[in-house]
Scaffold this motif. Structure first.
Motif, PDB file in Angstrom:
ATOM      1  N   GLN A  30       0.526  -1.191   0.015  1.00 59.95           N
ATOM      2  CA  GLN A  30       0.056   0.136   0.019  1.00 59.95           C
ATOM      3  C   GLN A  30       0.891   1.280   0.065  1.00 59.95           C
ATOM      4  O   GLN A  30       1.482   1.647   1.008  1.00 59.95           O
ATOM      5  CB  GLN A  30      -0.821  -0.049   1.244  1.00 59.95           C
ATOM      6  CG  GLN A  30      -1.730  -1.183   1.342  1.00 59.95           C
ATOM      7  CD  GLN A  30      -2.544  -1.145   2.620  1.00 59.95           C
ATOM      8  OE1 GLN A  30      -2.575  -0.408   3.470  1.00 59.95           O
ATOM      9  NE2 GLN A  30      -3.480  -2.205   2.685  1.00 59.95           N
ATOM     10  N   GLN A  31       0.970   1.789  -1.201  1.00 59.49           N
ATOM     11  CA  GLN A  31       1.798   2.992  -1.321  1.00 59.49           C
ATOM     12  C   GLN A  31       1.459   4.080  -0.432  1.00 59.49           C
ATOM     13  O   GLN A  31       2.006   5.287  -0.399  1.00 59.49           O
ATOM     14  CB  GLN A  31       2.070   3.297  -2.807  1.00 59.49           C
ATOM     15  CG  GLN A  31       2.820   1.908  -3.603  1.00 59.49           C
ATOM     16  CD  GLN A  31       4.220   1.910  -3.084  1.00 59.49           C
ATOM     17  OE1 GLN A  31       4.698   2.786  -2.773  1.00 59.49           O
ATOM     18  NE2 GLN A  31       4.865   0.764  -3.320  1.00 59.49           N
ATOM     19  N   ALA A  33       0.870   4.523   2.348  1.00 58.83           N
ATOM     20  CA  ALA A  33       1.500   4.794   3.590  1.00 58.83           C
ATOM     21  C   ALA A  33       2.881   5.627   3.417  1.00 58.83           C
ATOM     22  O   ALA A  33       2.888   6.409   4.553  1.00 58.83           O
ATOM     23  CB  ALA A  33       2.231   3.474   3.939  1.00 58.83           C
ATOM     24  N   PHE A  34       3.205   5.939   2.234  1.00 61.71           N
ATOM     25  CA  PHE A  34       4.242   6.912   1.844  1.00 61.71           C
ATOM     26  C   PHE A  34       3.762   8.357   1.687  1.00 61.71           C
ATOM     27  O   PHE A  34       4.507   9.242   1.721  1.00 61.71           O
ATOM     28  CB  PHE A  34       5.209   6.525   0.822  1.00 61.71           C
ATOM     29  CG  PHE A  34       6.023   5.217   1.252  1.00 61.71           C
ATOM     30  CD1 PHE A  34       7.272   5.622   1.956  1.00 61.71           C
ATOM     31  CD2 PHE A  34       5.733   3.947   0.789  1.00 61.71           C
ATOM     32  CE1 PHE A  34       7.905   4.293   2.277  1.00 61.71           C
ATOM     33  CE2 PHE A  34       6.407   2.944   1.149  1.00 61.71           C
ATOM     34  CZ  PHE A  34       7.556   3.160   1.653  1.00 61.71           C
ATOM     35  N   TRP A  36       1.778  10.295   3.067  1.00 61.92           N
ATOM     36  CA  TRP A  36       0.861  11.269   4.612  1.00 61.92           C
ATOM     37  C   TRP A  36       1.029  12.535   4.183  1.00 61.92           C
ATOM     38  O   TRP A  36       1.998  13.139   3.304  1.00 61.92           O
ATOM     39  CB  TRP A  36       1.995  10.824   5.527  1.00 61.92           C
ATOM     40  CG  TRP A  36       1.446   9.713   6.211  1.00 61.92           C
ATOM     41  CD1 TRP A  36       0.974   8.404   5.597  1.00 61.92           C
ATOM     42  CD2 TRP A  36       1.506   8.997   7.577  1.00 61.92           C
ATOM     43  NE1 TRP A  36       0.720   7.260   6.361  1.00 61.92           N
ATOM     44  CE2 TRP A  36       1.225   7.619   7.617  1.00 61.92           C
ATOM     45  CE3 TRP A  36       2.087   9.600   8.854  1.00 61.92           C
ATOM     46  CZ2 TRP A  36       1.137   6.995   8.831  1.00 61.92           C
ATOM     47  CZ3 TRP A  36       2.093   8.873   9.811  1.00 61.92           C
ATOM     48  CH2 TRP A  36       1.530   7.547  10.119  1.00 61.92           C
ATOM     49  N   ALA A  49      -3.681   3.664  10.846  1.00 61.74           N
ATOM     50  CA  ALA A  49      -2.115   3.309  10.242  1.00 61.74           C
ATOM     51  C   ALA A  49      -1.526   2.687  11.296  1.00 61.74           C
ATOM     52  O   ALA A  49      -0.651   1.807  11.207  1.00 61.74           O
ATOM     53  CB  ALA A  49      -1.541   4.510   9.671  1.00 61.74           C
ATOM     54  N   TYR A 472       6.898   7.378   7.944  1.00 57.86           N
ATOM     55  CA  TYR A 472       7.358   6.244   7.067  1.00 57.86           C
ATOM     56  C   TYR A 472       8.056   5.073   8.123  1.00 57.86           C
ATOM     57  O   TYR A 472       8.076   4.067   7.366  1.00 57.86           O
ATOM     58  CB  TYR A 472       8.917   7.034   6.881  1.00 57.86           C
ATOM     59  CG  TYR A 472       8.960   8.078   5.858  1.00 57.86           C
ATOM     60  CD1 TYR A 472       8.735   7.626   4.378  1.00 57.86           C
ATOM     61  CD2 TYR A 472       9.223   9.352   5.805  1.00 57.86           C
ATOM     62  CE1 TYR A 472       8.642   8.486   3.309  1.00 57.86           C
ATOM     63  CE2 TYR A 472       8.975  10.323   4.846  1.00 57.86           C
ATOM     64  CZ  TYR A 472       8.772   9.873   3.646  1.00 57.86           C
ATOM     65  OH  TYR A 472       8.643  10.704   2.421  1.00 57.86           O
ATOM     66  N   SER A 475       5.122   2.880   7.535  1.00 59.11           N
ATOM     67  CA  SER A 475       4.835   2.011   6.232  1.00 59.11           C
ATOM     68  C   SER A 475       6.069   1.045   6.201  1.00 59.11           C
ATOM     69  O   SER A 475       5.593  -0.009   5.447  1.00 59.11           O
ATOM     70  CB  SER A 475       5.227   3.302   5.323  1.00 59.11           C
ATOM     71  OG  SER A 475       6.414   3.651   5.255  1.00 59.11           O
ATOM     72  N   GLU A 478       4.697  -1.950   7.795  1.00 53.99           N
ATOM     73  CA  GLU A 478       3.682  -2.494   6.981  1.00 53.99           C
ATOM     74  C   GLU A 478       4.281  -3.545   5.895  1.00 53.99           C
ATOM     75  O   GLU A 478       4.064  -4.677   5.502  1.00 53.99           O
ATOM     76  CB  GLU A 478       2.707  -1.584   6.381  1.00 53.99           C
ATOM     77  CG  GLU A 478       1.833  -1.098   7.187  1.00 53.99           C
ATOM     78  CD  GLU A 478       0.917   0.283   6.559  1.00 53.99           C
ATOM     79  OE1 GLU A 478       1.150   0.618   5.541  1.00 53.99           O
ATOM     80  OE2 GLU A 478      -0.063   0.820   7.174  1.00 53.99           O
TER      81      GLU A 478
END
Length: 549
Positions: A30-31, A33-34, A36, A49, A472, A475, A478
């Protein structure tokens, strides 16, 4: 070699375009997450998150972990810790005592207006032979004898204008040889009732000069109060930071316990596969190494947890012992999505920061001293006035009737001047000293304003950067979670081994701890901003000053 191939596969997975790695294709990263919102400093849904990364923020039921302490855990919320610290901390009590000392100084300074009652009673009994000269003035009596009673009573005090007022009464009962010789009476009764006033007209004149000492004492009391608040703020901030450090140690221990559980389950699975011939002995040894290393890490985390717990116990004056309760942090970090307003924070800091408020009071104190020192440069010119009534008769009643009838009044009025002959060097030195104190306080206030502005700016940037780091870090957690799941799937399909799964789990566990560290760092950054803005006491229910934010 396998490790380098795995790193290469991860790089391919993060690169744009299709990839051939089947597990990652089946579970795409899941990109978002980068992505934000770093301008706000927080993701659109930070709680979700962080929950996905194993860092849930909601308050949950304390979970038992292997801490080495016996007995059930005692829940401890941050508000409870602050209440205990404020109630029992010795440094706070010391500052409170100093404030109490300064408050008594105000009462002492105000005592200058307390009226004073003075009374005296004396008896004089004398007899003597007269000289020729004395005998001539005493009806040629060879012996003179007297027996006198003297009683005095007065009430006096200081007026707000600086004047001193006194109401007095004098009664004398006189008995002597002359009285008995010249009259048929044995004694005389003499009375006086009068009022006197001494009012300064230049030096020490006026309400401001008279109350200068009281106002100085009041400002010193207010400075001591702000120092008391500053001590509370420092201690509460230290307590909150210690609490979050303990929370981090507690969660770190929980994570390592989870990691150990995974390694033990993998060892059990490896042993079962080895018995059925589906896994080699080397894989079992790798699994044993994984369990042993994680047990060592768990012991290390247990020691850190114990040290952090004892720091909390020290704050609340709780000595460690066999019967000492084990503490469990129940509070969870509270993250805000709203970006702080700089101007609001600055206005709040100027209303709440103790050192800023104390310096303002020092400036006020210097202004009072300057005004008083200027007054002391004047010459001392006093108005002196008195008015009274006299009474004298052979009975006390008749003597008092003369006073009531105002038959014999007695009054005076005049001026008295005192001038230093060398230019009043003492007064000029006091004025110069007061002006220097005011200049120093003004410079200190400006310095504090600059320092507060910069500290608030630093704290705001620290929050934004800590939020970005946390984004970061989450993410990364994850990603490592997906890599671990993929490797476990491969192991289940017979295409992986214990070492690779343990490597993925170790990376996942390190990523979780890094995210936890960033989460606590963000919470401490928010705590630092509360301290710099002066709202740390209000936000923890410990503010003792009435103020509108």
């Amino acid at each position: 070699m396998t490790r380098y191939l795995l790193l290469f596969a991860c790089m391919l997975a993060l690169a744009p375009g299709p990839v051939d790695a089947e597990p990652l294709a089946e579970s795409p990263i899941q990109q978002k997450a980068f992505l934000w919102n770093h301008n706000q400093g927080m993701p659109p849904n930070p709680e979700a998150a962080l929950a996905a990364a194993g860092l849930a923020l909601e308050n949950r039921t304390p979970r038992t972990v292997a801490t080495g302490d016996q007995g059930p855990a005692t829940p401890l919320a941050l508000a409870d810790l602050v209440s205990l610290v404020v109630a029992d901390n010795q440094q706070i009590k010391g500052h409170e005592a100093q404030w109490g000392i300064q408050k008594t100084g105000v009462d002492k300074a105000a005592a200058i207006f307390e009226p004073e009652f003075v009374t005296s009673l004396s008896l004089a009994d004398r007899s003597q032979k007269n000289t020729v000269e004395e005998a001539a003035s005493r009806q040629f009596e060879s012996i003179y004898a007297e027996r006198n009673w003297d009683y005095n009573a007065s009430v006096g005090g200081l007026l707000p204008t600086g004047g001193k007022i006194n109401l007095g009464y004098t009664y004398r009962r006189l008995s002597n040889t002359l009285t008995r010789t010249l009259t048929d009476e044995d004694r005389e009764h003499q009375m006086f009732l009068g009022l006197s006033l001494t009012q300064p007209l230049l030096k020490n004149a006026g309400i401001d000069a008279t109350k200068a000492g009281i106002r100085v004492a009041e400002t010193e009391s207010e400075v001591a109060f702000q120092e008391y608040r500053q001590g509370m703020m420092r201690t509460v901030g230290e307590a909150a930071a210690t609490y979050w450090t303990f929370f981090q140690a507690q969660e770190k221990l929980r994570m390592r316990q989870d990691s150990l559980n995974i390694a033990e389950q993998l060892l059990n699975d490896s042993l079962e596969r080895y018995r059925t011939g589906k896994m080699s002995e080397t894989d079992v040894l790798e699994a044993r190494i994984g369990v042993a290393s994680r047990r060592a890490l768990q012991i290390e985390a247990r020691q850190e947890h114990h040290e952090a717990m004892n720091r909390l116990r020290t704050l609340i004056a709780l000595a460690a012992g066999q019967d000492t309760p084990r503490l469990e942090a129940t509070e969870r970090p509270h993250l805000s999505q709203a970006a702080p307003d700089r101007q609001t924070l600055m206005r709040r800091a100027f209303k709440l920061r103790p050192e800023y408020l104390a310096t303002q009071k020092r400036i006020d104190r210097a202004g009072i001293k300057i005004a008083y020192a200027k007054n002391q440069l004047w010459p001392e010119l006093d108005l002196k006035a008195s008015y009274g009534l006299n009474g004298l008769d052979f009975s006390s009643g008749d003597s008092w009737d003369q006073i009531e009838g105002q038959d014999f009044d007695d009054w005076s009025v005049g001026l008295e001047l005192r001038v230093p002959l060398q230019g009043n060097r003492d007064g000029k030195a006091d004025l110069q000293k007061a002006k220097l104190e005011q200049t120093r306080a003004l410079l200190m206030l400006k310095s504090i304003e600059v320092e507060l502005t910069n500290n608030i700016d630093t704290a705001m940037h620290n929050i934004r950067n800590a939020s970005e780091q946390l984004g970061y870090a989450v993410s990364v957690v994850e990603i490592h979670q997906q890599l671990l799941d993929a490797e476990q799937a491969r192991l289940g399909a017979g295409r992986s081994n214990s070492r690779l799964v343990l490597e993925k789990e170790e990376n996942f566990q390190k990523a979780q701890e890094a995210a936890l560290k960033n989460l606590v760092s963000l919470q401490k950054a928010m705590l630092d901003l509360e301290i710099e803005a002066g709202s740390i006491l209000a936000s923890n229910g410990a503010e003792i000053m009435e103020v509108e934010l």
